[in-house]
Design a protein around this motif. Structure first.
Motif, PDB file in Angstrom:
ATOM      1  N   ARG A  28       0.803  -1.222   0.000  1.00 53.60           N
ATOM      2  CA  ARG A  28       0.000   0.000   0.000  1.00 53.60           C
ATOM      3  C   ARG A  28       0.837   1.274   0.000  1.00 53.60           C
ATOM      4  O   ARG A  28       0.388   2.310  -0.492  1.00 53.60           O
ATOM      5  N   ARG A  29       2.036   1.186   0.605  1.00 52.94           N
ATOM      6  CA  ARG A  29       2.876   2.375   0.659  1.00 52.94           C
ATOM      7  C   ARG A  29       4.332   1.948   0.733  1.00 52.94           C
ATOM      8  O   ARG A  29       4.646   0.852   1.225  1.00 52.94           O
ATOM      9  N   PRO A  30       5.253   2.772   0.269  1.00 52.18           N
ATOM     10  CA  PRO A  30       6.667   2.380   0.266  1.00 52.18           C
ATOM     11  C   PRO A  30       7.213   2.238   1.683  1.00 52.18           C
ATOM     12  O   PRO A  30       6.899   3.026   2.572  1.00 52.18           O
ATOM     13  N   VAL A  31       8.043   1.210   1.880  1.00 54.54           N
ATOM     14  CA  VAL A  31       8.762   1.028   3.138  1.00 54.54           C
ATOM     15  C   VAL A  31      10.193   0.637   2.801  1.00 54.54           C
ATOM     16  O   VAL A  31      10.479   0.140   1.703  1.00 54.54           O
ATOM     17  N   ARG A  32      11.097   0.858   3.760  1.00 55.31           N
ATOM     18  CA  ARG A  32      12.501   0.523   3.517  1.00 55.31           C
ATOM     19  C   ARG A  32      12.729  -0.979   3.464  1.00 55.31           C
ATOM     20  O   ARG A  32      13.555  -1.470   2.691  1.00 55.31           O
ATOM     21  N   ALA A  33      12.026  -1.717   4.339  1.00 51.95           N
ATOM     22  CA  ALA A  33      12.226  -3.163   4.389  1.00 51.95           C
ATOM     23  C   ALA A  33      11.100  -3.805   5.172  1.00 51.95           C
ATOM     24  O   ALA A  33      10.442  -3.172   6.005  1.00 51.95           O
ATOM     25  N   MET A  34      10.893  -5.105   4.904  1.00 47.66           N
ATOM     26  CA  MET A  34      10.014  -5.955   5.692  1.00 47.66           C
ATOM     27  C   MET A  34      10.900  -6.971   6.415  1.00 47.66           C
ATOM     28  O   MET A  34      11.663  -7.690   5.769  1.00 47.66           O
ATOM     29  N   ILE A  35      10.776  -7.033   7.736  1.00 46.76           N
ATOM     30  CA  ILE A  35      11.592  -7.954   8.523  1.00 46.76           C
ATOM     31  C   ILE A  35      10.665  -8.933   9.235  1.00 46.76           C
ATOM     32  O   ILE A  35       9.792  -8.536  10.008  1.00 46.76           O
ATOM     33  N   PHE A  36      10.853 -10.213   8.942  1.00 43.61           N
ATOM     34  CA  PHE A  36      10.037 -11.285   9.508  1.00 43.61           C
ATOM     35  C   PHE A  36      10.846 -11.981  10.600  1.00 43.61           C
ATOM     36  O   PHE A  36      11.870 -12.598  10.315  1.00 43.61           O
ATOM     37  N   VAL A  37      10.391 -11.887  11.845  1.00 42.20           N
ATOM     38  CA  VAL A  37      11.068 -12.509  12.985  1.00 42.20           C
ATOM     39  C   VAL A  37      10.269 -13.741  13.389  1.00 42.20           C
ATOM     40  O   VAL A  37       9.135 -13.621  13.852  1.00 42.20           O
ATOM     41  N   SER A  38      10.862 -14.932  13.194  1.00 39.36           N
ATOM     42  CA  SER A  38      10.115 -16.173  13.411  1.00 39.36           C
ATOM     43  C   SER A  38       8.759 -16.058  12.727  1.00 39.36           C
ATOM     44  O   SER A  38       7.718 -16.402  13.292  1.00 39.36           O
ATOM     45  N   GLY A  39       8.771 -15.576  11.515  1.00 39.34           N
ATOM     46  CA  GLY A  39       7.543 -15.155  10.858  1.00 39.34           C
ATOM     47  C   GLY A  39       6.817 -16.249  10.106  1.00 39.34           C
ATOM     48  O   GLY A  39       7.420 -17.147   9.526  1.00 39.34           O
ATOM     49  N   VAL A  40       5.491 -16.146  10.126  1.00 38.97           N
ATOM     50  CA  VAL A  40       4.639 -16.946   9.248  1.00 38.97           C
ATOM     51  C   VAL A  40       4.566 -16.194   7.923  1.00 38.97           C
ATOM     52  O   VAL A  40       4.148 -15.037   7.881  1.00 38.97           O
ATOM     53  N   ILE A  41       4.995 -16.835   6.857  1.00 39.76           N
ATOM     54  CA  ILE A  41       5.148 -16.177   5.556  1.00 39.76           C
ATOM     55  C   ILE A  41       4.047 -16.657   4.624  1.00 39.76           C
ATOM     56  O   ILE A  41       3.842 -17.866   4.468  1.00 39.76           O
ATOM     57  N   PRO A  42       3.319 -15.756   3.975  1.00 42.50           N
ATOM     58  CA  PRO A  42       2.199 -16.199   3.145  1.00 42.50           C
ATOM     59  C   PRO A  42       2.637 -16.891   1.864  1.00 42.50           C
ATOM     60  O   PRO A  42       3.680 -16.586   1.294  1.00 42.50           O
TER      61      PRO A  42
END
Length: 232
Positions: free
Chosen positions: A82-96
């Protein structure tokens, strides 16, 4: 590295409070942190709903880094689309898996032999029955007093409406950093390795349990900042 704004999204059962130690570490390095409470008790909420809450809390800035834990990491690709971000960080993340649930053929998400004796309410919400069960699953390398503190703050998680069709068909144009923990019993490091390989990204592996923001916040902050510096 210039100052960044870290937007912190908790996982199931938790709240903004769980990021307190990580926030202190990030701020010590000169960055800003905003931790968000999601409506996890609302059985009508979807991942789009979670993304709405996150987006509404974002400042008007181009320095946003999204950091999400466990189940509710499913929301951050929606925000980043939806909007620009510098990064996505997944910590022990559930990934789609785009268009579906995150599970597929491959290793189990939970570590072998792990059982989650959750209690289910009539409205579909699930809760941990006692601190021992919660610690065994989520805080197994943490201090007992820390696990007890967390357990005292946990909320019911109602996922009744989360598992419809995932709203994105393509990944957002934002760098992705995946962090997995060696002794994670909820999102096993084997599952995270398999998922990282599927996505063609590197999995950054650290020691610890499912909740590194509690058990090793300094190491987690150092890894996050190092990986962001490597992005340029």
């Amino acid at each position: 590295m210039e100052p960044l704004t870290f937007v912190l999204i908790h996982g199931a059962w938790h709240g903004a409070w769980c990021w307190e130690r990580f926030t202190s570490e990030i701020e010590r390095h000169g960055h800003r942190a905003i931790a968000i409470d999601l409506p996890i008790e609302d059985g009508s909420a979807t991942f789009d709903t979670y993304a709405d809450v996150v987006e509404a809390a974002l400042p008007a800035s181009d320095d946003i880094v999204l950091v999400a834990h466990s189940l509710d990491a499913m929301a951050i690709p929606i925000v980043a689309a939806r909007r620009p971000v510098r990064a996505m960080i997944f910590v022990s993340g559930v990934i789609p898996l785009l268009g579906g649930k995150p599970w597929e053929e491959g290793p189990s998400m939970e570590a072998p032999g792990v059982t989650s004796p959750l209690e289910r309410a009539d409205n579909g919400a699930v809760s941990w029955p006692d601190v021992e069960a919660a610690r065994a699953a989520m805080y197994n390398t943490s201090e007992p007093a820390d696990a007890a503190w967390c357990f005292s703050k946990l909320r019911p998680q109602n996922s009744s409406s989360l598992w419809g069709e995932y709203p994105l068909a393509t990944w957002p144009d934002a760098p992705m950093i995946m962090i997995g923990c060696s002794e994670d019993r909820i999102v096993s490091v084997e599952w995270s390795r398999h998922t990282a390989e599927r996505l063609g990204v590197e999995l950054v592996e650290i020691e610890g349990d499912h909740s590194p923001f509690l058990s090793r916040p300094g190491e987690l902050a150092d890894v996050v900042l190092e990986r962001l510096r490597n992005l340029g």
